[in-house]
Write an enzyme that holds these catalytic residues in place. Structure first.
Site, PDB file in Angstrom:
ATOM      1  N   GLU A   1       0.833  -1.202   0.000  1.00 41.42           N
ATOM      2  CA  GLU A   1       0.000   0.000   0.000  1.00 41.42           C
ATOM      3  C   GLU A   1       0.870   1.255   0.000  1.00 41.42           C
ATOM      4  OE1 GLU A   1      -3.842   1.646   2.593  1.00 41.42           O
ATOM      5  OE2 GLU A   1      -2.564   0.049   3.392  1.00 41.42           O
TER       6      GLU A   1
ATOM      7  N   LYS B   1      -9.215   3.044  -2.749  1.00 43.30           N
ATOM      8  CA  LYS B   1      -9.584   2.264  -1.570  1.00 43.30           C
ATOM      9  C   LYS B   1     -11.023   2.564  -1.183  1.00 43.30           C
ATOM     10  CE  LYS B   1      -7.537   0.982   2.915  1.00 43.30           C
ATOM     11  NZ  LYS B   1      -6.379   1.216   3.800  1.00 43.30           N
TER      12      LYS B   1
ATOM     13  N   CYS C   1      -5.726  -3.257   1.777  1.00 44.42           N
ATOM     14  CA  CYS C   1      -5.510  -3.395   3.213  1.00 44.42           C
ATOM     15  C   CYS C   1      -6.812  -3.618   3.977  1.00 44.42           C
ATOM     16  CB  CYS C   1      -4.760  -2.168   3.745  1.00 44.42           C
ATOM     17  SG  CYS C   1      -3.991  -2.468   5.368  1.00 44.42           S
TER      18      CYS C   1
ATOM     19  N   PRO D   1      21.892   3.696  29.296  1.00 41.36           N
ATOM     20  CA  PRO D   1      22.128   3.533  30.735  1.00 41.36           C
ATOM     21  C   PRO D   1      21.733   2.113  31.147  1.00 41.36           C
ATOM     22  CG  PRO D   1      20.912   5.563  30.275  1.00 41.36           C
ATOM     23  CD  PRO D   1      20.888   4.747  29.025  1.00 41.36           C
ATOM     24  N   LEU D   2      22.688   1.315  31.556  1.00 42.22           N
ATOM     25  CA  LEU D   2      22.466  -0.097  31.869  1.00 42.22           C
ATOM     26  C   LEU D   2      22.496  -0.286  33.382  1.00 42.22           C
ATOM     27  CD1 LEU D   2      22.119  -2.984  30.724  1.00 42.22           C
ATOM     28  CD2 LEU D   2      24.623  -3.177  30.716  1.00 42.22           C
ATOM     29  N   SER D   3      21.336  -0.537  33.971  1.00 40.00           N
ATOM     30  CA  SER D   3      21.227  -0.597  35.433  1.00 40.00           C
ATOM     31  C   SER D   3      21.437  -1.995  35.988  1.00 40.00           C
ATOM     32  CB  SER D   3      19.837  -0.100  35.859  1.00 40.00           C
ATOM     33  OG  SER D   3      18.832  -1.017  35.439  1.00 40.00           O
ATOM     34  N   GLY D   4      21.403  -3.003  35.126  1.00 40.88           N
ATOM     35  CA  GLY D   4      21.470  -4.373  35.625  1.00 40.88           C
ATOM     36  C   GLY D   4      20.112  -4.954  35.926  1.00 40.88           C
ATOM     37  N   GLY D   5      19.028  -4.239  35.568  1.00 45.24           N
ATOM     38  CA  GLY D   5      17.673  -4.746  35.741  1.00 45.24           C
ATOM     39  C   GLY D   5      17.113  -5.319  34.456  1.00 45.24           C
ATOM     40  N   VAL D   6      15.887  -5.824  34.538  1.00 47.72           N
ATOM     41  CA  VAL D   6      15.258  -6.495  33.404  1.00 47.72           C
ATOM     42  C   VAL D   6      15.079  -5.545  32.226  1.00 47.72           C
ATOM     43  CG1 VAL D   6      13.072  -7.492  32.612  1.00 47.72           C
ATOM     44  CG2 VAL D   6      14.110  -8.292  34.738  1.00 47.72           C
ATOM     45  N   ASP D   7      14.620  -4.312  32.487  1.00 44.34           N
ATOM     46  CA  ASP D   7      14.260  -3.416  31.387  1.00 44.34           C
ATOM     47  C   ASP D   7      15.471  -2.985  30.566  1.00 44.34           C
ATOM     48  OD1 ASP D   7      11.622  -3.585  32.139  1.00 44.34           O
ATOM     49  OD2 ASP D   7      11.677  -1.798  33.382  1.00 44.34           O
ATOM     50  N   SER D   8      16.481  -2.405  31.222  1.00 42.96           N
ATOM     51  CA  SER D   8      17.646  -1.949  30.467  1.00 42.96           C
ATOM     52  C   SER D   8      18.411  -3.125  29.863  1.00 42.96           C
ATOM     53  CB  SER D   8      18.575  -1.109  31.363  1.00 42.96           C
ATOM     54  OG  SER D   8      19.052  -1.869  32.454  1.00 42.96           O
TER      55      SER D   8
END
Length: 778
Positions: A45, A114, A175, A355-362
């Site tokens: 499309e 369309k 579509c 920024p890498l914090s050591g948690g799941v998200d980063s």
């Protein structure tokens, strides 16, 4: 005359308003289709202009340049003796339409507009285009002079018509018309159209890829015939990732299906179809034949060309495909990574800063970048010249050829652990170990000096120094001290992103990556203008639960053993002082007053099921009846909506993220709601309270019938939970962060009275109620 035809669908990675690049990719797809033996090529499309031009579709330039691009394509020798159609915007009688334009040997055949606009989810097509509503009718379209001078044509049919070749008949959906309750493929098939063609711009959502396949399969099964579906793939300048999967189906069977995620700019998929298979299938459906005998005919545009060849007895039809979809973990690993690649190469930047914090998200954001690097290396090793060109341009190294994902990650990704006096040794170690396994360029800094400098300025002006709650400070002091740390990290992230390539003797700068997940955005559990504020966010449309599942997959798939400790660790912001033994005092779920599992449930009910407070309570009181009393369910629902209301303003500055979850709270495109609410929801909450009164006799009788025994430990566990100071305390300061425009001054807190639950369910205990300055509960 033969009966077997070879047709091609195209998956293109287009870019809004990149007419030159879009034209090159269209021509490449035509050439590839022709070289592989196809005599008909279709595409996605709005492939000429790009789908996400949005308000640029109101500019005359967009229509002019689309016609200019079409002319270049029509005049190309690649298109000789080949039936082709492309997608582009066309203005007819001062109305803008989203169209398919078919041509053969430098002559336009049909402009098909369309007939059903899509305005769901991230789509806003009716803002720019109008649906063609004149069924089975065409008008003469006056061609622009730029076309007429070269083709000799003054007009071309415009409207709801089909193309009849010497051997078959082709009709069009665009579509949304496939999804629409009154899809055109039924009417066209009854009118004798044997090949239905759909140019689409369908984007990725987790767990939704099968829907398109099911619709295509069912369309060709119910109506009989061939269904050709071409889709865009990639990021064309917006928050969505178009997910490819171009498909050809025949009589209810999938024959070919393109890749959902890939770095490849052009993918052409072919199928050989025996037209007799369509005719025998349809004639065997007696109810269809009866219906077909009475339908009106479509206007047919004749094309003196046959898709089949005269002698094709030795040509084998394409056999059915046994298609298996990808898991949600694979979708997270590949989709956002491809979106990052498109954004990076088209932004002109030199990599990413995270920024890498050591948690799941980063850690999830970092792992997705690593997945991107793996795909880049794989594409180069398979000879993709465009990917090699792009990575050399990004790295400003014309001789570089990536051969290892970790070494490429070292060039593209800078990770930074921004520690403070409140950070634990465990998170620092986990961040360093993961960075080492990914191969990122990793640095560690302390933010304490910057935090103390800001507090020194505050003390100089006011003579006061705020302290944390554990040190005797009030909730406002505690909150301010946490937010200072969060916002300092954002400022430092942009400083390092701008200068780290200078440090490494490379030109350019880095894109700052965010790492706030969809659940925390919905709850507002983030500081406005902290590290959730970034250039782009690869996980902003993904839930915490799915991110954990993804990290488990990545640990095994990519052999990233450092992820194991990250997965097992409790989520924490580490913004408050640690306990004396160095252990965490603060966890995210305690701060929020709800679990991530509950947040996902609230999010789906709010967005997907369109529930307000009362209807959400009515649904959850039935869903959770085995675990929670109606009063407990009500407290949880009220707590969520209070938090949602006072934090909704944060969504106005939410970092752009790839859309992946259908309950995303993205205020910019997907979730259009106010950002200033009456946060006590007085009318709605009263409706809940009235319902509780009606339920009390029923629940009391049910409780008496259960007669719990003295050794019922579940009640004891519930009482222990209610006595726990973390859960029974007032709403924590971290969850009260309101940002600009909402004041927390003089906001006394009040605990909810404890309610005895029947058994421990793993659900969080609702925290206290906020009151406004007048004492009215908020």
């Amino acid at each position: 005359m033969g009966r077997k035809i070879t047709v091609a669908v195209s998956t293109l990675n287009q870019w809004a308003l990149d007419f030159e690049g879009n034209m090159a990719r269209i021509l490449q797809s035509i050439l590839e289709a022709k070289d592989m033996g196809a005599r008909y090529r279709t595409g996605p499309e709005l492939e000429i202009s790009g789908y996400s031009c949005e308000d640029h579709f109101r500019e005359s330039d967009t229509f002019l340049h689309s016609w200019e691009t079409l002319l270049e394509i029509m005049m190309s020798p690649f298109c000789e003796n080949m039936l082709v159609d492309v997608g582009m915007p066309v203005m007819h009688h001062n109305v803008a339409y989203n169209c398919r334009v078919a041509f053969f040997n430098r002559q336009l055949l049909l402009i098909r507009p369309k007939m059903a606009m899509c305005d769901d989810g991230n789509y806003r097509e009716s803002r720019w285009f109008t649906a063609w509503t004149k069924a089975l009718q065409t008008e003469e379209y006056q061609l622009p002079s730029v076309i007429s001078r070269h083709t000799g044509q003054l007009t071309v049919p415009f409207g709801d018509a089909v193309i009849a070749t010497r051997d078959t008949c082709i009709g069009y959906e665009i579509c949304e018309e496939l999804w629409n309750v009154r899809s055109k493929h039924i009417e066209m098939s009854l009118a004798g159209v044997e090949i239905i063609v759909n140019g689409s711009a369908s984007y990725m959502e987790l767990r939704k890829a099968h829907i398109t396949a099911d619709l295509i399969r069912n369309a060709s099964f119910k109506a009989g015939g061939a269904y050709l579906f071409s889709n865009l793939r990639g990021c064309d300048g917006q928050r969505v990732y178009f997910n490819g999967c171009s498909t050809i189906a025949l009589n209810g069977e999938l024959l070919v299906r393109g890749q959902q995620f890939a770095l490849q700019d052009v993918e052409v998929s072919l199928a050989t179809i025996d037209l007799d298979d369509i005719r025998t299938y349809r004639v065997s459906l007696r109810s269809r034949c009866i219906a077909a005998a009475e339908v009106p005919s479509y206007p047919r545009i004749r094309c003196d060309f046959q898709l089949s060849t005269d002698y094709d007895i030795l040509k084998s039809p394409t056999p059915p495909l046994h298609y298996k979809g990808q898991t949600v973990e694979e979708e997270i690993a590949l989709g956002p990574a491809c979106w990052l690649w498109d954004y990076l190469r088209r932004s002109g930047q030199g990599g990413f800063f995270l920024p890498l914090s050591g948690g799941v998200d980063s850690s999830s954001s970092a792992t997705i970048v690593y997945s991107m690097c793996r795909q880049v290396v794989d594409a180069v090793q398979h000879g993709d010249a465009q990917v090699l060109y792009d990575i050399r341009k990004i790295l400003a190294d014309s001789d570089y050829t990536p051969d290892n994902a970790a070494s490429l990650c070292n060039r593209l990704l800078v990770t930074c652990y921004m520690g403070s006096v409140n950070s634990s040794k465990e998170t620092r170690t986990r961040a360093a170990q993961l960075a080492n396994q990914l191969g990122s360029y990793h640095i560690e800094i302390s933010i304490d000096l910057a935090v103390n400098a800001l507090l020194g300025i505050f003390n100089m002006v006011t003579g006061l120094t705020p302290v944390f709650r554990t040190q005797g400070g009030c909730a406002r002091q505690n909150l301010a001290l946490q937010n200072i740390q969060s916002r300092i990290r954002m400022v430092l992230a942009y400083v390092f992103a701008q200068l780290m390539l200078w440090v490494r003797n490379r030109p350019g700068g880095l894109l700052v990556l965010g790492s706030a997940n969809v659940d925390e955005s919905l709850r507002g559990y983030l500081t406005k203008y902290d590290c959730s504020s970034a250039d782009i966010n690869p996980i902003g449309g993904i839930s915490k639960t799915d991110l954990r599942r993804f990290l488990v997959y990545a640990k095994n798939r990519y052999n990233l053993t450092a992820l194991e400790g990250i997965i097992e660790a409790p989520p924490t912001a580490e913004l408050e002082p640690l306990q004396e033994n160095g252990e965490l005092l603060q966890t995210d779920e305690q701060d929020m007053g709800m679990t991530y599992a509950e947040l996902s449930e609230y999010g789906r009910l709010r967005k997907q099921s369109f529930c307000g407070p009362y209807s959400m309570f009515c649904k959850l009181v039935a869903t959770w009846k085995g675990d929670l009393s109606p009063k407990e369910v009500a407290d949880k629902v009220k707590h969520f909506f209070r938090c949602y209301a006072i934090n909704r303003h944060k969504m106005t500055v939410l970092t752009p993220s790839v859309h992946a979850e259908s309950y995303s709270p993205d205020d910019n495109r997907f979730d259009h709601r106010p950002f200033l609410y009456r946060a006590n929801w007085s009318w709605q909450f009263k409706a809940i309270d009235d319902e509780i009164i009606k339920l009390e006799p029923i629940c009391t009788a049910s409780t008496e019938q259960q007669r719990p025994t003295s050794n019922d430990t579940s009640t004891q566990r519930s009482l222990h939970t209610m006595d726990d100071s973390k859960h029974s305390s007032p709403l924590s300061s971290a969850s009260m962060e309101l940002g600009i425009g909402i004041s927390t001054a003089a906001a006394p807190l009040m605990d909810n009275p404890p309610v005895l639950a029947k058994k421990s369910s793993g659900f969080s205990t609702v925290l206290g109620k906020i009151k406004d300055r007048t004492g009215i509960p908020v």
